[in-house]
Design an enzyme around this catalytic site. Structure first.
Site, PDB file in Angstrom:
ATOM      1  N   GLU A 102      -3.816  -4.578   9.311  1.00 39.26           N
ATOM      2  CA  GLU A 102      -4.254  -5.625   8.379  1.00 39.26           C
ATOM      3  C   GLU A 102      -5.649  -6.178   8.660  1.00 39.26           C
ATOM      4  O   GLU A 102      -6.390  -6.500   7.726  1.00 39.26           O
ATOM      5  CB  GLU A 102      -3.228  -6.763   8.332  1.00 39.26           C
ATOM      6  CG  GLU A 102      -1.848  -6.331   7.824  1.00 39.26           C
ATOM      7  CD  GLU A 102      -1.838  -5.755   6.406  1.00 39.26           C
ATOM      8  OE1 GLU A 102      -2.830  -5.930   5.674  1.00 39.26           O
ATOM      9  OE2 GLU A 102      -0.831  -5.111   6.047  1.00 39.26           O
ATOM     10  N   HIS A 154      -6.058   0.329   2.693  1.00 41.44           N
ATOM     11  CA  HIS A 154      -4.963   0.772   3.561  1.00 41.44           C
ATOM     12  C   HIS A 154      -4.798   2.292   3.545  1.00 41.44           C
ATOM     13  O   HIS A 154      -4.167   2.853   4.448  1.00 41.44           O
ATOM     14  CB  HIS A 154      -3.645   0.138   3.124  1.00 41.44           C
ATOM     15  CG  HIS A 154      -3.353  -1.204   3.730  1.00 41.44           C
ATOM     16  ND1 HIS A 154      -3.340  -1.428   5.086  1.00 41.44           N
ATOM     17  CD2 HIS A 154      -3.030  -2.397   3.156  1.00 41.44           C
ATOM     18  CE1 HIS A 154      -3.021  -2.702   5.324  1.00 41.44           C
ATOM     19  NE2 HIS A 154      -2.835  -3.313   4.159  1.00 41.44           N
ATOM     20  N   TYR A 178      -4.925 -11.029   9.820  1.00 47.31           N
ATOM     21  CA  TYR A 178      -5.736 -10.504   8.712  1.00 47.31           C
ATOM     22  C   TYR A 178      -7.202 -10.907   8.882  1.00 47.31           C
ATOM     23  O   TYR A 178      -8.088 -10.068   9.022  1.00 47.31           O
ATOM     24  CB  TYR A 178      -5.230 -11.040   7.373  1.00 47.31           C
ATOM     25  CG  TYR A 178      -3.987 -10.388   6.831  1.00 47.31           C
ATOM     26  CD1 TYR A 178      -2.748 -10.604   7.412  1.00 47.31           C
ATOM     27  CD2 TYR A 178      -4.042  -9.571   5.704  1.00 47.31           C
ATOM     28  CE1 TYR A 178      -1.596 -10.027   6.894  1.00 47.31           C
ATOM     29  CE2 TYR A 178      -2.902  -8.993   5.170  1.00 47.31           C
ATOM     30  CZ  TYR A 178      -1.678  -9.221   5.777  1.00 47.31           C
ATOM     31  OH  TYR A 178      -0.558  -8.642   5.254  1.00 47.31           O
ATOM     32  N   HIS A 193      -8.025  -4.209  -1.221  1.00 49.93           N
ATOM     33  CA  HIS A 193      -7.242  -4.315   0.017  1.00 49.93           C
ATOM     34  C   HIS A 193      -6.213  -3.183   0.118  1.00 49.93           C
ATOM     35  O   HIS A 193      -6.180  -2.451   1.111  1.00 49.93           O
ATOM     36  CB  HIS A 193      -6.557  -5.686   0.065  1.00 49.93           C
ATOM     37  CG  HIS A 193      -5.727  -5.895   1.299  1.00 49.93           C
ATOM     38  ND1 HIS A 193      -6.204  -6.552   2.410  1.00 49.93           N
ATOM     39  CD2 HIS A 193      -4.458  -5.522   1.589  1.00 49.93           C
ATOM     40  CE1 HIS A 193      -5.255  -6.566   3.337  1.00 49.93           C
ATOM     41  NE2 HIS A 193      -4.175  -5.953   2.862  1.00 49.93           N
ATOM     42  N   GLU A 194      -5.400  -3.050  -0.904  1.00 52.78           N
ATOM     43  CA  GLU A 194      -4.336  -2.032  -0.830  1.00 52.78           C
ATOM     44  C   GLU A 194      -4.930  -0.625  -0.771  1.00 52.78           C
ATOM     45  O   GLU A 194      -4.427   0.246  -0.073  1.00 52.78           O
ATOM     46  CB  GLU A 194      -3.365  -2.167  -2.013  1.00 52.78           C
ATOM     47  CG  GLU A 194      -2.715  -3.556  -2.153  1.00 52.78           C
ATOM     48  CD  GLU A 194      -2.142  -4.133  -0.865  1.00 52.78           C
ATOM     49  OE1 GLU A 194      -1.767  -3.358   0.020  1.00 52.78           O
ATOM     50  OE2 GLU A 194      -2.091  -5.379  -0.745  1.00 52.78           O
ATOM     51  N   GLU A 202       0.797  -1.227   0.000  1.00 48.34           N
ATOM     52  CA  GLU A 202       0.000   0.000   0.000  1.00 48.34           C
ATOM     53  C   GLU A 202       0.827   1.273   0.000  1.00 48.34           C
ATOM     54  O   GLU A 202       0.520   2.205   0.757  1.00 48.34           O
ATOM     55  CB  GLU A 202      -0.926  -0.031   1.213  1.00 48.34           C
ATOM     56  CG  GLU A 202      -0.229   0.007   2.592  1.00 48.34           C
ATOM     57  CD  GLU A 202       0.154  -1.345   3.180  1.00 48.34           C
ATOM     58  OE1 GLU A 202       0.350  -2.304   2.403  1.00 48.34           O
ATOM     59  OE2 GLU A 202       0.261  -1.436   4.416  1.00 48.34           O
ATOM     60  N   ASN A 203       1.872   1.373  -0.788  1.00 43.69           N
ATOM     61  CA  ASN A 203       2.678   2.592  -0.801  1.00 43.69           C
ATOM     62  C   ASN A 203       1.786   3.770  -1.186  1.00 43.69           C
ATOM     63  O   ASN A 203       1.066   3.708  -2.177  1.00 43.69           O
ATOM     64  CB  ASN A 203       3.861   2.416  -1.749  1.00 43.69           C
ATOM     65  CG  ASN A 203       4.791   1.296  -1.293  1.00 43.69           C
ATOM     66  OD1 ASN A 203       5.164   0.434  -2.073  1.00 43.69           O
ATOM     67  ND2 ASN A 203       5.133   1.279  -0.029  1.00 43.69           N
ATOM     68  N   ASP A 205       8.501  -9.237   9.728  1.00 44.80           N
ATOM     69  CA  ASP A 205       8.093  -9.771   8.421  1.00 44.80           C
ATOM     70  C   ASP A 205       7.664 -11.229   8.514  1.00 44.80           C
ATOM     71  O   ASP A 205       6.983 -11.738   7.631  1.00 44.80           O
ATOM     72  CB  ASP A 205       9.257  -9.705   7.419  1.00 44.80           C
ATOM     73  CG  ASP A 205       9.447  -8.304   6.858  1.00 44.80           C
ATOM     74  OD1 ASP A 205       8.569  -7.459   7.102  1.00 44.80           O
ATOM     75  OD2 ASP A 205      10.474  -8.077   6.199  1.00 44.80           O
TER      76      ASP A 205
HETATM   77  N1  BES Z   1       1.025  -4.432   3.800  1.00 51.34           N
HETATM   78  C1  BES Z   1       0.839  -5.732   3.293  1.00 51.34           C
HETATM   79  C2  BES Z   1       2.100  -6.404   2.851  1.00 51.34           C
HETATM   80  C3  BES Z   1       3.146  -6.571   3.958  1.00 51.34           C
HETATM   81  C4  BES Z   1       2.780  -6.928   5.232  1.00 51.34           C
HETATM   82  C5  BES Z   1       4.458  -6.391   3.667  1.00 51.34           C
HETATM   83  C6  BES Z   1       3.754  -7.071   6.215  1.00 51.34           C
HETATM   84  C7  BES Z   1       5.423  -6.531   4.637  1.00 51.34           C
HETATM   85  C8  BES Z   1       5.078  -6.870   5.929  1.00 51.34           C
HETATM   86  C9  BES Z   1      -0.160  -5.740   2.131  1.00 51.34           C
HETATM   87  O1  BES Z   1      -1.189  -4.827   2.272  1.00 51.34           O
HETATM   88  C10 BES Z   1      -0.816  -7.093   2.111  1.00 51.34           C
HETATM   89  O2  BES Z   1      -1.449  -7.417   3.071  1.00 51.34           O
HETATM   90  N2  BES Z   1      -0.656  -7.838   1.033  1.00 51.34           N
HETATM   91  C11 BES Z   1      -1.254  -9.132   0.872  1.00 51.34           C
HETATM   92  C12 BES Z   1      -2.460  -9.067   0.002  1.00 51.34           C
HETATM   93  C13 BES Z   1      -3.745  -9.058   0.717  1.00 51.34           C
HETATM   94  C14 BES Z   1      -4.894  -9.068  -0.267  1.00 51.34           C
HETATM   95  C15 BES Z   1      -3.925 -10.134   1.733  1.00 51.34           C
HETATM   96  C16 BES Z   1      -0.284 -10.044   0.155  1.00 51.34           C
HETATM   97  O3  BES Z   1       0.778  -9.588  -0.233  1.00 51.34           O
HETATM   98  O4  BES Z   1      -0.573 -11.209  -0.015  1.00 51.34           O
HETATM   99 ZN    ZN Z   2      -2.503  -5.389   3.839  1.00 51.38          ZN
END
Ligand code: BES
Ligand code: ZN
Length: 612
Positions: free
Chosen positions: A339, A320, A401, A316-317, A292-293, A394
């Site tokens: 999340e 955010h 979620y 989703h993004e 979500e930059n 990470d």
């Molecule tokens: N912000 C997250 C990605 C993230 C979380 C990067 C923690 C680094 C550390 C992003 O919004 C996200 O949740 N992406 C998910 C997709 C979502 C639809 C569940 C993904 O990448 O799968």
């Molecule tokens: Zn997310």
């Protein structure tokens, strides 16, 4: 007092383009800094307010080099500014005004946190100028050879700062509690275009010098950069898509619901406060589905399915932009506030745009994943609030979620949708551009919706394990039909008797996940009939490969190899490598050796722990 005033002014400046409803009139008190186990910074003494970057992108050296100028606001007695760094080479630090050279010290390298950078400051220090360069192994950055791009002609650079990787490309206070505005000058090879989580160019310039401005204050994990042979395609006056030329058409078509999504989100939870909302489709090694930059969501190309079936990821993004980017988790222990809220909001956008039957399918798929992951976690790792001290955030569990989303759905169902939506809207308005702790959220909830709190067990949800008994249960009739087919097949009905032709990709995924453990030959009959190993839908393919590997099937190995060497999305590659390590570790290791150079450092770090 000065700080309060500043924050109020800042918040006012940020919402200039929009109107803030007056649900809550008194400005909330400025919260004290809460200790962040993932940062060395001490913002309560000296805090970064603005960043000016001047960087040169060197593909041959895999290096960013230049200066970061940090404007600070310090307590009168502050003696030093403390920053986070990881693998940075610091050439010099100068104090402004005056330009005196500072005798900085770099602490020992912690494998997760990196090195503390301590800069002695004086009472009149307004900013520090840090001359530095990154390491070729910088955790946030992936330097792609031309062969790993869609165009195959030019290299590509992409960043992933969340959670604590911003410090590997910029020296800063890498905690989500510190927000700053930024400007940047980025120098790149002339054939390439640079974009950031900021006001962006829409075309290449002759000099290869790009200027960026980000007037809304953001936390460090939302700093982002991408450099490549990019093209821009607008949807309307506030959104569009960036991608490499070979994918721009398909990408623009796939994500064409984006303007509607922004509109839908605004109808529910108030104005979009970041000016533009654009998408950047990255090469397939991008480690996440999306990131979500601000102003520029980063996306994996694995969501381009051709039928818009995976665009809930955009919802989703985009969500955010409220939950996360506007009201930000104070520490990574409070990650569920980002999340869980976003997943709930995503489902609401999907429901409004595509209908309840559709959103119930996505809720159900989420609950399936949630149950599966909870089963692998110790009870003390199953709460929404997580103590991640000593761990790399990470690698924190993904359970927050859907568990977080279910919790909010329970609150919604208990309060009634209308009341709940006004609560959420007021929450975003009240705490816009601030950080939020779990405790603070609970306090706010207690004050705003005391009757609701009485009827749900908030503590159990936040600190307890499993899925509480009062959890809402999403229901999909379509899925019930699919489950019946899965049962019939498991009990001996032939593959030919199943009619998948009208099924959405979600029904296919649910069908696969509803199958019990079967003999490999039994599953292979399905593959012969439906060619699941060749599915162009990444969710169907990954579900199928996982199911087949669980059954011990080796006939999918060629498809597994193709999948693992043509994309590096962590969500897809991690579980497959985990399963391969159980069934055929030698194959897993050989394959990883081949695939690893194409993965982003974030994916490499996760897999290095699994495949060895
Ligand atoms: N912000 C997250 C990605 C993230 C979380 C990067 C923690 C680094 C550390 C992003 O919004 C996200 O949740 N992406 C998910 C997709 C979502 C639809 C569940 C993904 O990448 O799968
Ligand atoms: Zn997310």
């Amino acid at each position: 007092m000065k700080r309060i005033l500043l924050l109020v002014l800042l918040a006012a400046a940020c919402s200039k383009e929009t109107t803030t409803p007056s649900t809550q009139t008194a400005p909330p008190p400025v919260p004290a800094y809460v200790r962040d186990p993932h940062s060395y910074a001490r913002p309560e003494e000296a805090r970064v307010k603005h960043l000016v970057l001047d960087l040169t992108v060197d593909f041959a050296k895999k290096q960013l080099s230049g200066t970061a100028t940090l404007s600070i606001e310090a307590q009168p007695n502050a003696k030093e500014l403390v920053l986070d760094t990881s693998e940075l080479t610091i050439r010099s630090v100068k104090l402004q005004p005056g330009g005196a050279t500072a005798q900085f010290t770099l602490g020992n390298a912690d494998p997760i946190l990196g090195r503390k950078l301590e800069i002695p400051i004086t009472a009149d220090t307004k900013s520090v100028v840090i001359d530095y360069n990154t390491a070729p192994t910088a955790h946030a950055l992936q330097w792609l050879e031309p062969a790993m791009t869609a165009g195959k002609k030019h290299p590509f650079l992409l960043s992933q700062s969340q959670a604590i990787n911003a410090r590997s490309w910029v020296p800063l206070q890498d905690t989500p509690q510190v927000r700053f505005t930024y400007d940047a000058t980025v120098r790149v090879p002339k054939e390439l275009m640079a974009v950031m989580s900021a006001e962006n160019p829409t075309s290449r310039n002759e000099q290869g010098v790009y200027q960026f401005r980000m007037p809304q204050p953001v936390p460090s994990y939302l700093l982002a950069i991408g450099v490549g042979d990019l093209e821009f395609r607008p949807y309307d006056t506030r959104s569009g898509v960036y991608a490499e030329i070979p994918v721009i058409e398909a990408a623009a078509r796939e994500f064409s619901d984006t303007p509607k999504m922004i509109h839908t989100a605004e109808e529910m939870y108030g104005p979009y406060r970041w000016s533009r909302y654009d998408l950047l489709v990255l090469p397939p090694s991008f480690p996440y589905g999306g990131m979500e930059n601000p102003r520029l969501t980063f996306l994996t190309p694995t969501v381009i399915a051709g039928d818009k079936s995976l665009v809930s990821l955009i919802a989703h993004e985009l969500a955010h932009s409220w939950s996360g980017n506007l009201v930000t988790n104070a520490t990574w222990n409070d990650f569920w506030l980002n999340e869980g809220f976003t997943t709930y909001f995503e489902h609401r956008i999907v429901e409004k745009l595509y209908g309840r039957e559709y959103s119930e399918m996505l809720w159900t798929l989420g609950v399936t994943d949630l149950k599966e992951e909870l089963a692998t976690l110790a009870p003390n790792k199953q709460g929404l609030y997580m103590d991640l001290s000593g761990e790399n955030p990470d690698d924190g569990p993904g359970t927050v979620y859907e568990k977080g989303a279910l919790f909010l759905r329970l609150l919604e169902e208990t309060a009634g949708r209308e009341k709940w939506d006004s609560f959420l809207r007021a929450y975003f308005d009240t705490f816009a551009f601030q950080s939020m702790t779990t405790t603070r959220f609970v306090e706010y909830l207690n004050t705003a919706l005391p009757d609701v709190v009485k009827r749900v067990n908030v503590k159990e949800w936040i600190y307890g394990s499993g899925i509480p008994a009062n959890a809402p249960q999403p229901k999909s009739e379509a899925f019930a039909r699919v489950e019946a087919q899965a049962k019939a097949f498991a009990e001996g009905a032939p593959a030919e008797s199943i009619d998948m032709s009208k099924w959405s990709s979600h029904e296919r995924v649910h069908f696969i996940q509803s199958l019990p453990n079967l003999y490999p030959e039994h599953l292979e009959a399905l593959d012969r009939h439906f060619h699941l190993s060749e599915s162009g839908n990444s969710e169907v393919l990954s579900a199928w490969l996982e199911k087949s590997l669980d059954s011990g099937s080796k006939s999918v190995f060629p498809a597994v190899e193709r999948f693992l060497t043509t994309q590096g999305r962590r969500k897809f590659v991690r579980p497959i490598f985990e399963k391969l390590m159980k069934t055929d570790p030698a194959f897993a290791k050989r394959l990883y050796e081949k695939a690893r150079p194409g993965y982003h450092p974030v994916t490499q770090a996760t897999l290095d722990e699994i495949v060895r």
